[in-house]
Scaffold this motif. Structure first.
Motif, PDB file in Angstrom:
ATOM      1  N   GLY A  37       0.790  -1.227   0.000  1.00  0.00           N
ATOM      2  CA  GLY A  37       0.000   0.000   0.000  1.00  0.00           C
ATOM      3  C   GLY A  37       0.821   1.274   0.000  1.00  0.00           C
ATOM      4  N   SER A  38       2.161   1.152  -0.012  1.00  0.00           N
ATOM      5  CA  SER A  38       2.991   2.354   0.044  1.00  0.00           C
ATOM      6  C   SER A  38       3.054   3.099  -1.293  1.00  0.00           C
ATOM      7  CB  SER A  38       4.401   2.005   0.530  1.00  0.00           C
ATOM      8  OG  SER A  38       4.990   1.029  -0.302  1.00  0.00           O
ATOM      9  N   GLY A  39       2.563   2.465  -2.366  1.00  0.00           N
ATOM     10  CA  GLY A  39       2.473   3.187  -3.646  1.00  0.00           C
ATOM     11  C   GLY A  39       3.431   2.716  -4.718  1.00  0.00           C
ATOM     12  N   LYS A  40       4.081   1.574  -4.516  1.00  0.00           N
ATOM     13  CA  LYS A  40       5.104   1.103  -5.459  1.00  0.00           C
ATOM     14  C   LYS A  40       4.520   0.803  -6.839  1.00  0.00           C
ATOM     15  CE  LYS A  40       6.032  -2.426  -2.794  1.00  0.00           C
ATOM     16  NZ  LYS A  40       4.986  -2.265  -1.754  1.00  0.00           N
ATOM     17  N   SER A  41       3.449   0.005  -6.857  1.00  0.00           N
ATOM     18  CA  SER A  41       2.840  -0.352  -8.148  1.00  0.00           C
ATOM     19  C   SER A  41       2.275   0.887  -8.832  1.00  0.00           C
ATOM     20  CB  SER A  41       1.715  -1.366  -7.959  1.00  0.00           C
ATOM     21  OG  SER A  41       2.222  -2.562  -7.432  1.00  0.00           O
ATOM     22  N   THR A  42       1.659   1.743  -8.039  1.00  0.00           N
ATOM     23  CA  THR A  42       1.084   2.965  -8.605  1.00  0.00           C
ATOM     24  C   THR A  42       2.167   3.803  -9.275  1.00  0.00           C
ATOM     25  OG1 THR A  42      -0.580   2.944  -6.850  1.00  0.00           O
ATOM     26  CG2 THR A  42      -0.296   5.004  -8.054  1.00  0.00           C
ATOM     27  N   LEU A  43       3.321   3.883  -8.639  1.00  0.00           N
ATOM     28  CA  LEU A  43       4.406   4.665  -9.233  1.00  0.00           C
ATOM     29  C   LEU A  43       4.824   4.078 -10.589  1.00  0.00           C
ATOM     30  CD1 LEU A  43       6.362   7.030  -8.962  1.00  0.00           C
ATOM     31  CD2 LEU A  43       7.927   5.525  -7.720  1.00  0.00           C
ATOM     32  N   LEU A  44       4.941   2.747 -10.665  1.00  0.00           N
ATOM     33  CA  LEU A  44       5.298   2.128 -11.953  1.00  0.00           C
ATOM     34  C   LEU A  44       4.244   2.435 -13.013  1.00  0.00           C
ATOM     35  CD1 LEU A  44       6.740  -1.463 -11.352  1.00  0.00           C
ATOM     36  CD2 LEU A  44       7.931   0.701 -11.477  1.00  0.00           C
ATOM     37  N   GLN A  45       2.971   2.357 -12.610  1.00  0.00           N
ATOM     38  CA  GLN A  45       1.878   2.621 -13.562  1.00  0.00           C
ATOM     39  C   GLN A  45       1.905   4.068 -14.036  1.00  0.00           C
ATOM     40  OE1 GLN A  45      -0.178   0.128 -14.345  1.00  0.00           O
ATOM     41  NE2 GLN A  45      -0.415  -1.208 -12.583  1.00  0.00           N
ATOM     42  N   CYS A  46       2.337   4.970 -13.156  1.00  0.00           N
ATOM     43  CA  CYS A  46       2.446   6.377 -13.550  1.00  0.00           C
ATOM     44  C   CYS A  46       3.611   6.563 -14.515  1.00  0.00           C
ATOM     45  CB  CYS A  46       2.639   7.279 -12.321  1.00  0.00           C
ATOM     46  SG  CYS A  46       1.185   7.365 -11.259  1.00  0.00           S
ATOM     47  N   ILE A  47       4.715   5.846 -14.272  1.00  0.00           N
ATOM     48  CA  ILE A  47       5.892   6.009 -15.129  1.00  0.00           C
ATOM     49  C   ILE A  47       5.559   5.640 -16.570  1.00  0.00           C
ATOM     50  CG2 ILE A  47       8.214   5.132 -15.666  1.00  0.00           C
ATOM     51  CD1 ILE A  47       8.698   4.854 -12.624  1.00  0.00           C
ATOM     52  N   ASN A  48       4.787   4.579 -16.754  1.00  0.00           N
ATOM     53  CA  ASN A  48       4.503   4.253 -18.155  1.00  0.00           C
ATOM     54  C   ASN A  48       3.146   4.781 -18.623  1.00  0.00           C
ATOM     55  OD1 ASN A  48       2.641   2.354 -17.464  1.00  0.00           O
ATOM     56  ND2 ASN A  48       3.524   0.736 -18.741  1.00  0.00           N
ATOM     57  N   LEU A  50       0.143   4.621 -17.577  1.00  0.00           N
ATOM     58  CA  LEU A  50      -1.119   3.885 -17.413  1.00  0.00           C
ATOM     59  C   LEU A  50      -2.050   4.623 -16.453  1.00  0.00           C
ATOM     60  CD1 LEU A  50       0.104   0.175 -17.162  1.00  0.00           C
ATOM     61  CD2 LEU A  50      -1.348   1.125 -18.956  1.00  0.00           C
ATOM     62  N   GLU A  51      -1.470   5.418 -15.568  1.00  0.00           N
ATOM     63  CA  GLU A  51      -2.272   6.189 -14.615  1.00  0.00           C
ATOM     64  C   GLU A  51      -1.979   7.676 -14.783  1.00  0.00           C
ATOM     65  OE1 GLU A  51      -4.579   5.592 -12.440  1.00  0.00           O
ATOM     66  OE2 GLU A  51      -4.548   3.398 -12.275  1.00  0.00           O
ATOM     67  N   PRO A  52      -3.024   8.504 -14.793  1.00  0.00           N
ATOM     68  CA  PRO A  52      -2.793   9.953 -14.791  1.00  0.00           C
ATOM     69  C   PRO A  52      -2.248  10.403 -13.435  1.00  0.00           C
ATOM     70  CG  PRO A  52      -5.141   9.473 -14.601  1.00  0.00           C
ATOM     71  CD  PRO A  52      -4.447   8.144 -14.779  1.00  0.00           C
ATOM     72  N   ILE A  53      -1.608  11.546 -13.408  1.00  0.00           N
ATOM     73  CA  ILE A  53      -1.114  12.083 -12.128  1.00  0.00           C
ATOM     74  C   ILE A  53      -1.773  13.437 -11.867  1.00  0.00           C
ATOM     75  CG2 ILE A  53       1.081  10.838 -12.185  1.00  0.00           C
ATOM     76  CD1 ILE A  53       2.466  13.320 -13.224  1.00  0.00           C
ATOM     77  N   GLN A  54      -1.792  13.823 -10.597  1.00  0.00           N
ATOM     78  CA  GLN A  54      -2.472  15.059 -10.229  1.00  0.00           C
ATOM     79  C   GLN A  54      -1.486  16.198  -9.956  1.00  0.00           C
ATOM     80  OE1 GLN A  54      -3.837  11.948  -9.196  1.00  0.00           O
ATOM     81  NE2 GLN A  54      -5.275  12.379 -10.854  1.00  0.00           N
ATOM     82  N   GLY A  55      -0.204  15.896  -9.962  1.00  0.00           N
ATOM     83  CA  GLY A  55       0.770  16.959  -9.755  1.00  0.00           C
ATOM     84  C   GLY A  55       2.153  16.463 -10.095  1.00  0.00           C
ATOM     85  N   GLY A  56       3.054  17.383 -10.404  1.00  0.00           N
ATOM     86  CA  GLY A  56       4.423  17.019 -10.728  1.00  0.00           C
ATOM     87  C   GLY A  56       4.565  16.574 -12.165  1.00  0.00           C
ATOM     88  N   GLU A  57       5.670  15.886 -12.437  1.00  0.00           N
ATOM     89  CA  GLU A  57       5.972  15.529 -13.818  1.00  0.00           C
ATOM     90  C   GLU A  57       6.879  14.302 -13.849  1.00  0.00           C
ATOM     91  OE1 GLU A  57       7.202  17.969 -17.866  1.00  0.00           O
ATOM     92  OE2 GLU A  57       8.068  18.640 -15.968  1.00  0.00           O
ATOM     93  N   ILE A  58       6.683  13.480 -14.863  1.00  0.00           N
ATOM     94  CA  ILE A  58       7.594  12.360 -15.103  1.00  0.00           C
ATOM     95  C   ILE A  58       8.150  12.526 -16.511  1.00  0.00           C
ATOM     96  CG2 ILE A  58       7.840   9.853 -15.280  1.00  0.00           C
ATOM     97  CD1 ILE A  58       5.489   9.598 -13.308  1.00  0.00           C
ATOM     98  N   ILE A  59       9.470  12.524 -16.626  1.00  0.00           N
ATOM     99  CA  ILE A  59      10.120  12.768 -17.912  1.00  0.00           C
ATOM    100  C   ILE A  59      10.958  11.552 -18.272  1.00  0.00           C
ATOM    101  CG2 ILE A  59      11.699  14.304 -19.160  1.00  0.00           C
ATOM    102  CD1 ILE A  59      10.924  16.431 -16.990  1.00  0.00           C
ATOM    103  N   VAL A  60      10.683  10.985 -19.444  1.00  0.00           N
ATOM    104  CA  VAL A  60      11.439   9.831 -19.924  1.00  0.00           C
ATOM    105  C   VAL A  60      12.209  10.251 -21.169  1.00  0.00           C
ATOM    106  CG1 VAL A  60      11.277   7.486 -20.858  1.00  0.00           C
ATOM    107  CG2 VAL A  60       9.785   8.171 -18.969  1.00  0.00           C
ATOM    108  N   ASP A  61      13.512  10.192 -21.081  1.00  0.00           N
ATOM    109  CA  ASP A  61      14.372  10.637 -22.191  1.00  0.00           C
ATOM    110  C   ASP A  61      13.929  12.006 -22.724  1.00  0.00           C
ATOM    111  OD1 ASP A  61      15.758   8.309 -21.866  1.00  0.00           O
ATOM    112  OD2 ASP A  61      14.871   7.301 -23.606  1.00  0.00           O
ATOM    113  N   GLY A  62      13.669  12.908 -21.800  1.00  0.00           N
ATOM    114  CA  GLY A  62      13.336  14.281 -22.191  1.00  0.00           C
ATOM    115  C   GLY A  62      11.877  14.501 -22.558  1.00  0.00           C
ATOM    116  N   VAL A  63      11.066  13.435 -22.559  1.00  0.00           N
ATOM    117  CA  VAL A  63       9.665  13.575 -22.957  1.00  0.00           C
ATOM    118  C   VAL A  63       8.769  13.450 -21.726  1.00  0.00           C
ATOM    119  CG1 VAL A  63       7.798  12.582 -24.355  1.00  0.00           C
ATOM    120  CG2 VAL A  63      10.145  12.634 -25.243  1.00  0.00           C
TER     121      VAL A  63
END
Ligand SMILES: Nc1ncnc2c1ncn2[C@@H]1O[C@H](COP(=O)(O)OP(=O)(O)OP(=O)(O)O)[C@@H](O)[C@H]1O
Ligand SMILES: [Mg+2]
Length: 252
Positions: A37-48, A50-63
């Motif tokens: 429940g600490s958010g590990k799977s959710t973080l992976l889903q956000c990285i690719n 699969l899940e929208p985020i409500q704040g901040g940003e994730i950048i993969v190779d500049g995108v």
């Protein structure tokens, strides 16, 4: 590289990620550990994406992953993901399962896709099982099939979510070995795991997530052998006890 900047993620009133920031550097294996429940799977889903985020940003190779202008399908091809349980298409052979996405998504020719699939089955040690149906494979072989399927899209990054936790103990080793092989080849990997000894031996860095925050991050030796935060110390004590209990049950 993957840059995670102050990411917030909520499910309704529940704030699951509370401003996560971390980088994943090229060629590194970063392990994410933390209680259920600490958010590990959710973080992976956000990285690719699969899940929208409500704040901040994730950048993969500049995108920026969640920028509406980003072609998420193109970006996702860079990010292979393997889950706890992989549901292969039961009526397709191992080879056909691996060849499917290269054919359908990457528009490879039939023969190209099959050659690519065979190459990646060989890579994970399943070359001889190319013609087998998934139901004829062991759990460990099925997880290696899942890894081959992700690799066949020739991703830059591999994300693993508890890929060994549904396996019988004697099948865990072969899957971990495959992950070590990928690391040795220079693959950049984010690995969610409860396997603390794998994290200690194989991770370049370990991040401990606690209630949606990065509580502690550092080298595997720093976080696992000399944790500084009381939450990390408590979590590791509990995990150690759980694996001792498991060991006792296995030998009993
Ligand atoms: N789709 C969803 N809708 C609502 N809440 C969700 C959803 N997915 C996850 N959550 C909640 O978000 C929190 C984090 O879940 P997550 O699956 O990321 O945890 P985890 O660290 O992967 O746990 P575990 O070790 O058990 O896999 C949990 O409280 C969970 O109940
Ligand atoms: Mg999870």
């Amino acid at each position: 590289m993957i840059e995670i900047r102050s990411v917030r993620k909520t499910f309704g009133p529940l704030e699951v990620l509370k401003g996560i920031s971390l980088d994943v550097n090229k060629g590194e294996l970063l392990c994410l550990i933390g209680a259920s429940g600490s958010g590990k799977s959710t973080l992976l889903q956000c990285i690719n994406g699969l899940e929208p985020i409500q704040g901040g940003e994730i950048i993969v190779d500049g995108v920026s992953v969640h920028d509406p202008k980003t072609n998420i399908n193109t970006l996702r091809r860079k990010l292979g993901i393997v889950f706890q349980q992989y549901n292969a298409f039961p009526h397709l052979t191992a080879l056909e399962n691996v060849a499917l996405a290269p054919r359908v998504v990457a528009k490879r020719s039939r023969s190209d896709a099959r050659a690519l699939a065979q190459k990646h089955l060989d890579h994970v040690g399943l070359g001889a099982k190319a013609g087998s149906l998934p139901s004829k494979l062991s759990g460990g072989q099925q997880q290696r099939l899942a890894i081959a399927r992700a690799l066949a899209m020739e991703p830059t990054y591999m994300l693993f979510d508890e890929v060994t936790s549904a396996l019988d103990p004697e099948l865990v080793g072969e899957v971990l070995e495959t992950m070590r092989l990928l690391k040795a080849e220079g693959m950049t990997m984010v690995v969610v795991t409860h396997d603390i000894s794998f994290a200690r031996e194989s991770a370049d860095r370990v991040a401990f997530l606690h209630q949606g925050e990065v509580c502690e991050i550092g080298t595997a030796a720093e976080v696992i052998d000399r944790p500084q935060q009381p939450q990390t110390q408590k979590f590791l004590r509990r995990e150690r006890q759980a694996s001792l209990d498991m060991l006792e049950r296995t030998v009993a």
